[in-house]
Enzyme design. Structure first.
Site, PDB file in Angstrom:
ATOM      1  N   ASP A 103      22.819 -18.463 -41.025  1.00  0.00           N
ATOM      2  CA  ASP A 103      22.708 -17.045 -41.312  1.00  0.00           C
ATOM      3  C   ASP A 103      23.935 -16.383 -40.691  1.00  0.00           C
ATOM      4  OD1 ASP A 103      22.113 -14.442 -41.732  1.00  0.00           O
ATOM      5  OD2 ASP A 103      20.287 -14.388 -40.526  1.00  0.00           O
ATOM      6  N   TRP A 153      15.973 -12.748 -35.084  1.00  0.00           N
ATOM      7  CA  TRP A 153      15.768 -11.550 -35.901  1.00  0.00           C
ATOM      8  C   TRP A 153      14.390 -11.702 -36.529  1.00  0.00           C
ATOM      9  CZ3 TRP A 153      17.060 -11.063 -41.616  1.00  0.00           C
ATOM     10  CH2 TRP A 153      16.996  -9.727 -42.027  1.00  0.00           C
ATOM     11  N   LYS A 198      27.350  -5.374 -42.276  1.00  0.00           N
ATOM     12  CA  LYS A 198      27.950  -4.935 -41.014  1.00  0.00           C
ATOM     13  C   LYS A 198      29.471  -4.942 -41.086  1.00  0.00           C
ATOM     14  CE  LYS A 198      23.771  -5.471 -40.086  1.00  0.00           C
ATOM     15  NZ  LYS A 198      22.745  -6.236 -39.487  1.00  0.00           N
TER      16      LYS A 198
HETATM   17  N1  PMP Z   1      20.382 -11.819 -40.428  1.00  0.00           N
HETATM   18  C1  PMP Z   1      20.470 -11.232 -39.234  1.00  0.00           C
HETATM   19  C2  PMP Z   1      20.516 -12.078 -38.014  1.00  0.00           C
HETATM   20  C3  PMP Z   1      20.535  -9.843 -39.147  1.00  0.00           C
HETATM   21  O1  PMP Z   1      20.608  -9.260 -37.940  1.00  0.00           O
HETATM   22  C4  PMP Z   1      20.509  -9.077 -40.329  1.00  0.00           C
HETATM   23  C5  PMP Z   1      20.589  -7.573 -40.315  1.00  0.00           C
HETATM   24  N2  PMP Z   1      19.989  -6.941 -39.263  1.00  0.00           N
HETATM   25  C6  PMP Z   1      20.405  -9.746 -41.556  1.00  0.00           C
HETATM   26  C7  PMP Z   1      20.353 -11.116 -41.569  1.00  0.00           C
HETATM   27  C8  PMP Z   1      20.283  -9.027 -42.872  1.00  0.00           C
HETATM   28  O2  PMP Z   1      21.295  -8.230 -43.251  1.00  0.00           O
HETATM   29  P1  PMP Z   1      21.268  -7.339 -44.554  1.00  0.00           P
HETATM   30  O3  PMP Z   1      21.089  -5.946 -44.113  1.00  0.00           O
HETATM   31  O4  PMP Z   1      22.580  -7.596 -45.209  1.00  0.00           O
HETATM   32  O5  PMP Z   1      20.126  -7.783 -45.419  1.00  0.00           O
END
Ligand code: PMP
Length: 398
Positions: free
Chosen positions: A220, A138, A256
């Site tokens: 994460d 990410w 999510k």
């Molecule tokens: N880590 C990963 C791997 C993600 O894909 C995401 C969201 N796309 C996040 C962290 C962050 O999520 P949030 O919207 O809760 O900040």
């Protein structure tokens, strides 16, 4: 002449730009496979039924008010969120060596963890401590750690393009050669963007090397429940590392699995050697939160805490999570089946060499929006658009 005359224009954040381009596209066949948010089979956002129910409970509760929360967040949210990650009967929780910080989404949890580690981990020269993120990952992982002051954010081998799976040998090799005390960001499940997670056996190998080489584990966990449909299964790696005696961080996002994207609900779970270590770590976390957002918002945290702490609501939530996961799994399987039926070439070489051109073609000629890496959000697929998407992929790739 404005004081801001010298400010350069920054490049837009790719995934949000993609969504804007999608919105403006008049093509009725258009499909958004970009942003990682759940959609129903009608292509609509989904407010989880359990969330609607709990929102009503919150509105009806006259005891609640809008006073500041504690700096570290709502206690019943923090403890129940950690329990989801570590398990109901986690020995670390029973031994009182788990702490948590309520954060603004998973991103906030990564940020708090990174800020803490930069200040307090691995001695005086700790901004030189390498932070390893998976290749690919990410994209925000790199920037969050770099912005917290880490000067050496590096990739570790993860994806083997040729065999289209985990590059275990490469991954283990990078663990073996990383400087002692390096920080490794590990995706707890549903690796973004490859969707490929290590097997249990592979995780045990990763843990063995990390322990021997004294590497820091920073999980994460942004998709717990989404990979398999089961919260416990998706937390296997995190819980296994705890049984191996690691002191570690786990950034949790509820964006999510609760569909609470804009409420910014996250938690940083801290597992330490004993209660005294947790206490001192949390005292420093409090200082960092104070200068960052001072104290966190309440609505999302209340919602999650009530759900996790009420047996019937918890069961209903698990069911809602399964509904989402099942649809993702079904869409993935049907896309694969449709591409196979069309005889779409599957050699990744062919795709990676031309990926930029192919993505551009999909967007410009087909109005199918996806990230430049080729990552697609399975939730963007529906029973209505999947044939169009499969056919378009086929025509783009052949
Ligand atoms: N880590 C990963 C791997 C993600 O894909 C995401 C969201 N796309 C996040 C962290 C962050 O999520 P949030 O919207 O809760 O900040």
């Amino acid at each position: 002449m404005s004081l801001f005359g010298e400010v350069p224009q920054a490049t837009p954040v790719a995934v949000f730009k993609l969504s804007n381009d999608f919105k403006e596209d008049p093509n009725p066949m258009k499909v958004n496979l970009g942003v990682g948010a759940y959609r129903t089979d009608e292509g609509q956002p989904w407010v989880l039924p359990v969330v609607k129910k709990v929102e009503k409970l919150i509105v009806a509760d006259n005891r609640l008010n809008h006073e500041y929360l504690p700096i570290l967040g709502l206690p019943e949210f923090r403890s129940s969120a950690s329990k989801i990650a570590l398990g109901e009967d986690s020995p670390a929780i029973q031994e009182n060596r788990v702490g948590a910080v309520q954060c603004l989404g998973g991103t906030g949890a990564l940020k708090m963890g990174a800020e803490f580690l930069r200040r307090w981990y691995n001695g005086n020269d700790n901004m030189k401590t390498p932070v390893y993120v998976s290749a690919p990952t990410w994209e925000n992982h790199n920037s969050v750690f770099a912005n917290a002051g880490f000067e050496d954010v590096r990739p570790y081998k993860y994806w083997d393009a040729e065999k289209r799976g985990l590059d275990l040998a490469g991954f283990l090799g990078d663990l073996e050669t990383a400087p002692k005390h390096s920080i490794f960001v590990l995706h707890a499940c549903a690796h973004n963007p490859t969707g490929t997670d290590p097997t249990h056996m592979e995780w045990t190998q990763v843990a063995e090397v990390m322990k021997r080489r004294k590497l820091f584990v920073f999980f994460d966990s942004a998709y717990q429940g989404f990979a398999s449909g089961c919260l416990d299964k998706d937390a296997w790696a995190v819980r296994y590392f705890v049984t191996q005696g690691f002191e570690m961080f786990c950034a949790q996002s509820f964006s999510k699995n609760f569909g609470l994207y804009n409420e910014r609900v996250g938690n940083l779970t801290i597992v330490a050697r004993d209660a005294d270590n947790v206490r001192r770590v949390l005292s420093q976390m409090e200082k960092i939160v104070r200068v960052t957002w001072s104290n966190p918002p309440s609505q999302g945290a209340r919602l999650v805490a009530i759900t996790l702490n009420t047996a019937e609501l918890f069961a209903e939530w698990k069911d809602n999570v399964k509904t989402m996961a099942d649809r993702v799994l079904l869409m993935r399987a049907s896309l694969q089946a449709k591409l196979q039926a069309l005889g779409t070439p599957g050699t990744w070489d062919h795709i990676t060499q031309q990926i930029a051109k192919q993505v551009e073609y999909m967007i410009k000629e087909r109005s199918i929006y996806l990230m430049a890496s080729g990552r697609i959000n399975m939730c963007g697929l529906t029973t209505k658009n999947i044939d169009y998407v499969a056919k378009s992929i086929h025509e783009t790739v052949v």
